[in-house]
Design an enzyme around this catalytic site. Structure first.
Site, PDB file in Angstrom:
ATOM      1  CB  THR A 195      -0.897  -0.006   1.172  1.00  0.00           C
ATOM      2  OG1 THR A 195       0.003  -0.010   2.503  1.00  0.00           O
ATOM      3  CG2 THR A 195      -1.760  -1.102   1.054  1.00  0.00           C
ATOM      4  CG  ASP A 250       5.793 -10.209   2.970  1.00  0.00           C
ATOM      5  OD1 ASP A 250       5.650  -9.538   4.163  1.00  0.00           O
ATOM      6  OD2 ASP A 250       4.964 -10.589   2.463  1.00  0.00           O
ATOM      7  CG  LEU A 269       4.783   2.918  11.645  1.00  0.00           C
ATOM      8  CD1 LEU A 269       6.039   2.832  12.486  1.00  0.00           C
ATOM      9  CD2 LEU A 269       5.168   4.254  10.621  1.00  0.00           C
ATOM     10  CE1 TYR A 324      -4.771  -1.636  10.790  1.00  0.00           C
ATOM     11  CE2 TYR A 324      -6.482  -0.720  12.006  1.00  0.00           C
ATOM     12  CZ  TYR A 324      -5.138  -0.461  11.356  1.00  0.00           C
ATOM     13  OH  TYR A 324      -4.512   0.608  11.516  1.00  0.00           O
ATOM     14  CD  GLN A 363       9.166 -16.146  27.576  1.00  0.00           C
ATOM     15  OE1 GLN A 363       8.932 -15.822  26.245  1.00  0.00           O
ATOM     16  NE2 GLN A 363       9.675 -17.436  28.052  1.00  0.00           N
ATOM     17  NE  ARG A 382      -5.596   6.039   5.463  1.00  0.00           N
ATOM     18  CZ  ARG A 382      -4.601   5.715   5.962  1.00  0.00           C
ATOM     19  NH1 ARG A 382      -4.451   5.419   7.179  1.00  0.00           N
ATOM     20  NH2 ARG A 382      -3.422   5.629   5.230  1.00  0.00           N
TER      21      ARG A 382
HETATM   22  P1  NAD Z   1       0.137   2.932   4.761  1.00  0.00           P
HETATM   23  O1  NAD Z   1      -0.747   1.896   4.024  1.00  0.00           O
HETATM   24  O2  NAD Z   1       0.517   4.230   3.940  1.00  0.00           O
HETATM   25  O3  NAD Z   1       1.529   2.419   5.300  1.00  0.00           O
HETATM   26  C1  NAD Z   1       1.613   1.101   5.508  1.00  0.00           C
HETATM   27  C2  NAD Z   1       3.020   0.626   4.888  1.00  0.00           C
HETATM   28  O4  NAD Z   1       3.330  -0.766   5.257  1.00  0.00           O
HETATM   29  C3  NAD Z   1       3.054   0.597   3.022  1.00  0.00           C
HETATM   30  O5  NAD Z   1       3.985   1.301   2.681  1.00  0.00           O
HETATM   31  C4  NAD Z   1       2.648  -0.872   2.888  1.00  0.00           C
HETATM   32  O6  NAD Z   1       3.400  -1.089   1.667  1.00  0.00           O
HETATM   33  C5  NAD Z   1       3.710  -1.563   3.998  1.00  0.00           C
HETATM   34  N1  NAD Z   1       3.409  -2.971   4.180  1.00  0.00           N
HETATM   35  C6  NAD Z   1       2.357  -3.534   4.347  1.00  0.00           C
HETATM   36  N2  NAD Z   1       2.498  -4.926   4.642  1.00  0.00           N
HETATM   37  C7  NAD Z   1       3.585  -5.052   4.505  1.00  0.00           C
HETATM   38  C8  NAD Z   1       4.892  -6.323   4.751  1.00  0.00           C
HETATM   39  N3  NAD Z   1       4.222  -7.410   4.917  1.00  0.00           N
HETATM   40  N4  NAD Z   1       5.959  -6.075   4.551  1.00  0.00           N
HETATM   41  C9  NAD Z   1       6.536  -4.841   4.422  1.00  0.00           C
HETATM   42  N5  NAD Z   1       5.697  -3.753   4.296  1.00  0.00           N
HETATM   43  C10 NAD Z   1       4.510  -3.776   4.375  1.00  0.00           C
HETATM   44  O7  NAD Z   1      -0.801   3.475   6.243  1.00  0.00           O
HETATM   45  P2  NAD Z   1      -0.080   4.530   7.328  1.00  0.00           P
HETATM   46  O8  NAD Z   1      -1.397   5.189   7.425  1.00  0.00           O
HETATM   47  O9  NAD Z   1       0.991   4.810   6.953  1.00  0.00           O
HETATM   48  O10 NAD Z   1      -0.176   3.384   8.470  1.00  0.00           O
HETATM   49  C11 NAD Z   1       1.247   3.078   9.050  1.00  0.00           C
HETATM   50  C12 NAD Z   1       1.005   2.233  10.344  1.00  0.00           C
HETATM   51  O11 NAD Z   1       0.332   3.155  11.127  1.00  0.00           O
HETATM   52  C13 NAD Z   1       0.086   1.055  10.243  1.00  0.00           C
HETATM   53  O12 NAD Z   1       0.719   0.152  11.028  1.00  0.00           O
HETATM   54  C14 NAD Z   1      -1.319   1.550  10.650  1.00  0.00           C
HETATM   55  O13 NAD Z   1      -2.036   0.590  11.228  1.00  0.00           O
HETATM   56  C15 NAD Z   1      -1.028   2.581  11.762  1.00  0.00           C
HETATM   57  N6  NAD Z   1      -1.994   3.385  12.134  1.00  0.00           N
HETATM   58  C16 NAD Z   1      -2.133   4.512  10.935  1.00  0.00           C
HETATM   59  C17 NAD Z   1      -3.244   5.290  11.539  1.00  0.00           C
HETATM   60  C18 NAD Z   1      -3.490   6.662  10.450  1.00  0.00           C
HETATM   61  O14 NAD Z   1      -4.163   7.234  10.731  1.00  0.00           O
HETATM   62  N7  NAD Z   1      -2.778   6.818   9.222  1.00  0.00           N
HETATM   63  C19 NAD Z   1      -4.078   5.267  12.529  1.00  0.00           C
HETATM   64  C20 NAD Z   1      -3.933   4.229  13.303  1.00  0.00           C
HETATM   65  C21 NAD Z   1      -2.760   3.253  12.891  1.00  0.00           C
HETATM   66  N1  UDP Z   2     -16.416   8.317   5.834  1.00  0.00           N
HETATM   67  C1  UDP Z   2     -17.098   8.836   4.939  1.00  0.00           C
HETATM   68  N2  UDP Z   2     -16.921   9.124   3.678  1.00  0.00           N
HETATM   69  C2  UDP Z   2     -15.977   8.428   3.019  1.00  0.00           C
HETATM   70  C3  UDP Z   2     -14.828   7.909   3.708  1.00  0.00           C
HETATM   71  C4  UDP Z   2     -14.955   7.702   5.328  1.00  0.00           C
HETATM   72  O1  UDP Z   2     -18.185   9.074   5.606  1.00  0.00           O
HETATM   73  O2  UDP Z   2     -15.727   8.647   1.830  1.00  0.00           O
HETATM   74  C5  UDP Z   2     -16.384   7.974   7.227  1.00  0.00           C
HETATM   75  C6  UDP Z   2     -16.214   6.647   7.669  1.00  0.00           C
HETATM   76  O3  UDP Z   2     -17.329   5.933   7.653  1.00  0.00           O
HETATM   77  C7  UDP Z   2     -15.908   6.897   9.250  1.00  0.00           C
HETATM   78  C8  UDP Z   2     -14.885   8.307   9.230  1.00  0.00           C
HETATM   79  O4  UDP Z   2     -15.349   8.753   7.896  1.00  0.00           O
HETATM   80  O5  UDP Z   2     -16.765   7.061  10.056  1.00  0.00           O
HETATM   81  C9  UDP Z   2     -13.393   7.695   8.858  1.00  0.00           C
HETATM   82  O6  UDP Z   2     -13.253   6.937   8.183  1.00  0.00           O
HETATM   83  P1  UDP Z   2     -11.750   6.585   7.662  1.00  0.00           P
HETATM   84  O7  UDP Z   2     -11.689   5.535   6.640  1.00  0.00           O
HETATM   85  O8  UDP Z   2     -11.050   7.842   7.469  1.00  0.00           O
HETATM   86  O9  UDP Z   2     -10.779   6.043   9.069  1.00  0.00           O
HETATM   87  P2  UDP Z   2     -11.456   5.054  10.117  1.00  0.00           P
HETATM   88  O10 UDP Z   2     -11.660   5.835  11.349  1.00  0.00           O
HETATM   89  O11 UDP Z   2     -12.862   4.455   9.972  1.00  0.00           O
HETATM   90  O12 UDP Z   2     -10.615   4.039  10.240  1.00  0.00           O
END
Ligand code: NAD
Ligand code: UDP
Length: 313
Positions: A36, A56, A73, A145, A162, A186
């Site tokens: 992604t 990976d 991450l 997730y 541990q 999002r």
């Molecule tokens: P993103 O999808 O932009 O980044 C995730 C990255 O992980 C991508 O570059 C993807 O290619 C890589 N990836 C996925 N599976 C992999 C694997 N098996 N091996 C190596 N790389 C792999 O998403 P993001 O928003 O940057 O999120 C990053 C982290 O933060 C995630 O763990 C996500 O759960 C956490 N997080 C993000 C948010 C947010 O609002 N952005 C909120 C809560 C948690």
């Molecule tokens: N949402 C929305 N329209 C969109 C995308 C998301 O109304 O086109 C809403 C979604 O249903 C959620 C909130 O916006 O209630 C935040 O969604 P997002 O996918 O950004 O993150 P989430 O907090 O659900 O992981």
């Protein structure tokens, strides 16, 4: 020079973290399978101290050098990504976290798990403090997730208790900024894209569900402070300013000056009704709190910058 390993480093948050660590004078090893994420997020990096490994993390990784910090991450993060990749999401939470923790153990490195507010599910406590155990549907579509992250937290604490690994867990609340993919589904990138195209903004349900949006630079500051702290229990990092999704859509229309209409579409299953971080622990332990208000963060996201007068991110 300290060396930091960032799994998921070519993603949205990971690439901003790589920028920050390089600016702090670290050598950075970015590990990503580009599921992604994209090379475009890191192509601006010219530093000799930066290494990209396409790998990976669910598979064993042999590093030819020592590392001081492991930021884990890697994981699909947007609902449309983890719904498209349900098995991979579970695997990266399990095998990926095992492998990343194994590297931290092998190198006696500090470890940080990027967990999520989704561990609270559709919360029945508001705002959410870290000692709330959550309200998650394990067999619903979001379960892949939420449960992967809950498992990853359990695994991290087991390695800490541990195996004596110096672990840290951040529960990240909705974060936004430049480099989010316009079609990652999002709310903020979707609304910004729709506003720019003059297309209707798609609000799901009646738009009364709430979220609290943190600008990316604030979030990264929290991750860096946490991994270098002595705190091993989870810490929420997010902006406690709470908005309904309808208010967010209106804020995007105001920020862009777009004439787009707002349309209402079906609410996805198990979409949390409310979400707001209690950040008392982050304030107390890390001296951290967010500094960027939503309107300013939206303007920087539109301009593709992460600071006033800064070059495009
Ligand atoms: P993103 O999808 O932009 O980044 C995730 C990255 O992980 C991508 O570059 C993807 O290619 C890589 N990836 C996925 N599976 C992999 C694997 N098996 N091996 C190596 N790389 C792999 O998403 P993001 O928003 O940057 O999120 C990053 C982290 O933060 C995630 O763990 C996500 O759960 C956490 N997080 C993000 C948010 C947010 O609002 N952005 C909120 C809560 C948690
Ligand atoms: N949402 C929305 N329209 C969109 C995308 C998301 O109304 O086109 C809403 C979604 O249903 C959620 C909130 O916006 O209630 C935040 O969604 P997002 O996918 O950004 O993150 P989430 O907090 O659900 O992981």
């Amino acid at each position: 020079m300290p060396t930091s390993l960032v799994t998921g480093g070519a993603g949205f948050l990971g690439s901003h973290l790589c920028d920050r660590l390089l600016a702090d004078g670290h050598r950075v090893i970015c590990v990503d399978n580009l599921d992604t994420g994209t090379l475009e997020n890191i192509e601006h990096i010219r530093s000799r101290n930066f290494v990209f490994l396409q790998h990976d993390i669910t598979r064993h990784l042999d590093l030819g050098e020592a590392v001081d910090e492991v930021f884990h991450l890697a994981s699909p993060a947007s609902p449309i990504d983890y719904l498209r990749l349900p098995l991979h999401t579970l695997k990266v939470g399990a095998y990926g976290t095992h492998n990343a923790l194994g590297l931290a153990k092998q190198h006696r490195a500090r470890f940080l798990l990027a967990s999520t507010s989704e561990v609270y599910g559709d919360p029945k406590v508001h705002p959410q403090p870290e000692d709330y155990w959550g309200h998650v549907n394990p067999i619903g579509p979001r379960g892949v997730y939420d449960e992967a992250k809950r498992y990853a937290e359990a695994l991290t604490m087991a390695y800490h208790r541990q195996q004596g690994v110096d672990t840290h867990i951040v529960r990240i609340f909705n974060t936004y900024g430049p480099r989010m993919r316009p079609r990652d589904g999002r709310a903020i990138p979707t609304f910004l894209r729709q506003a720019a195209e003059g297309a209707p903004l798609t609000v799901f349900g009646d738009g009364s569900q709430t979220r609290s949006f943190c600008f990316v630079t604030d979030l990264i500051e929290g991750l860096v402070r946490l991994i270098r702290s002595d705190e091993h229990d989870p810490v929420n990092i997010g902006n406690p300013e709470e908005y309904t999704i309808l208010q967010l859509a209106e804020a995007v229309l105001a920020a862009t000056g777009s004439p787009s209409a707002i349309v209402y579409e079906a609410l996805p299953q198990d979409d949390p009704v409310t979400r707001q971080p209690d950040i008392a622990r982050a304030r107390g332990i890390l001296g951290w709190e967010p500094t960027v208000a939503l309107d300013d963060g939206l303007q920087m996201t539109i301009r593709g910058t992460v600071g006033v007068g800064a070059a495009p991110a």
